[in-house]
Design a protein around this motif. Structure first.
Motif: not given
Length: 311
Positions: A68-75, A109-112, A132-133, A171-174
């Motif tokens: 991911a290159g962007q946080p879940l919610v914040t800038e 991550i999930i596969d490993t 988080a994702l 990324d506080p939400d993550a």
């Protein structure tokens, strides 16, 4: 004979991430199964390129996947003043010769973890967006991971703001999702990592490490050490502390606690609110580092990494 621990590293290289990867690669106690990247210290394009360059420079064989290159919610926030515009200070590593894994970091991550439940340690040294994702996509990873360690947070003060450490604030939400996911998060935060300062005396241990010292350690640490927060005591090698905890947990004292993340606050966004007296525990919080043994471990692992550099 020491049992080799399988590890998956989610990171945002970043100077201290680079040193953490060198530590992991040079440690006979760890088998790095994968490296996933996230935007953080610098933008995702740079963190991913740096991970690939570091893999080739060190001679790692683990797949590298972009996340991911962007946080879940914040800038997004970055730290080029600390790590340099491209993320590795003054280091000029050769362009990557190998390619990215085609999977998104979350899928890797999930596969490993899913391929070997209970056998793979997960460590995150950047913002927690990918983790988080992954938790949201496949909640069972909290059961599949052998253990989960982050470099992030603080139970006293922050570094990006008075209340917040950079990785959590990015990324506080993550971070909130991750701490609430049902596993025990080992939080190796600023209170611990500020005990790992690369002073001039410490750096003398790395002086004869050939290309590793000349092409990675010195150009990274010289740049890092010029930041105003590090000039007096030397740069804190944050991320290597989280990896060192996997190699030898006895290096770090941890205390059970409840950690909650402040996601919205005028002055406190990103704060890791830590309660050592809570009944509902969700974390093991790092408090004390055996610094002498930590630096000895780094020196030994860096020497092995140096001896194994590809020509």
């Amino acid at each position: 004979m020491t049992q080799v621990k399988k590890v998956l590293i989610d990171c945002d290289p970043g100077i201290d991430d680079a040193l953490a990867l060198a530590l992991a690669h040079g440690s006979p106690e760890l088998d790095v199964l994968g490296v996933t990247t996230v935007g953080g210290n610098v933008e995702l394009a740079h963190t991913t390129d740096n991970a690939l360059r570091l893999r080739d420079f060190l001679g790692m064989t683990a797949p590298v996947a972009r996340g991911a290159g962007q946080p879940l919610v914040t800038e997004p926030i970055n730290a080029p003043a600390v790590h340099g515009v491209a993320g590795l200070g003054e280091a000029q590593l050769a362009a990557a010769r190998t390619e990215l894994d085609p999977r998104h970091a979350v899928q890797l991550i999930i596969d490993t973890l899913g391929a070997a439940p209970g056998e793979v340690s997960l460590v995150a040294t950047g913002p927690l967006t990918n983790i988080a994702l992954a938790v949201r996509t496949e909640p069972r990873i909290t059961e599949w991971a052998a253990d989960f360690t982050i470099m992030g947070g603080s139970y006293t003060r922050g570094n990006r703001t008075p209340a917040a450490e950079f990785n959590v604030l990015a990324d506080p939400d993550a971070a909130a999702v991750v701490f609430e996911a049902g596993w025990t998060t080992t939080m190796v935060g600023l209170d611990l990592t500020h005990q790992a300062r690369a002073t001039a005396e410490v750096r003398e241990r790395f002086a004869d490490l050939g290309r590793l010292e000349a092409e990675l350690l010195t150009p990274c640490l010289d740049f890092y050490g010029r930041h105003r927060s590090y000039r007096e005591l030397g740069p804190a090698i944050h991320d290597a502390c989280a990896v060192a905890h996997l190699i030898d947990p006895s290096l770090i004292t941890t205390v059970p606690a409840r950690v909650d993340v402040e996601t919205r606050g005028r002055f406190t966004t990103g704060m890791t609110v830590t309660d050592f007296d809570a009944a509902d525990l969700n974390a093991a919080v790092a408090t004390e580092l055996d610094a002498d043994r930590f630096w000895a471990l780094l020196a030994d692992s860096f020497r092995r990494a140096s001896d194994g550099l590809p020509t």
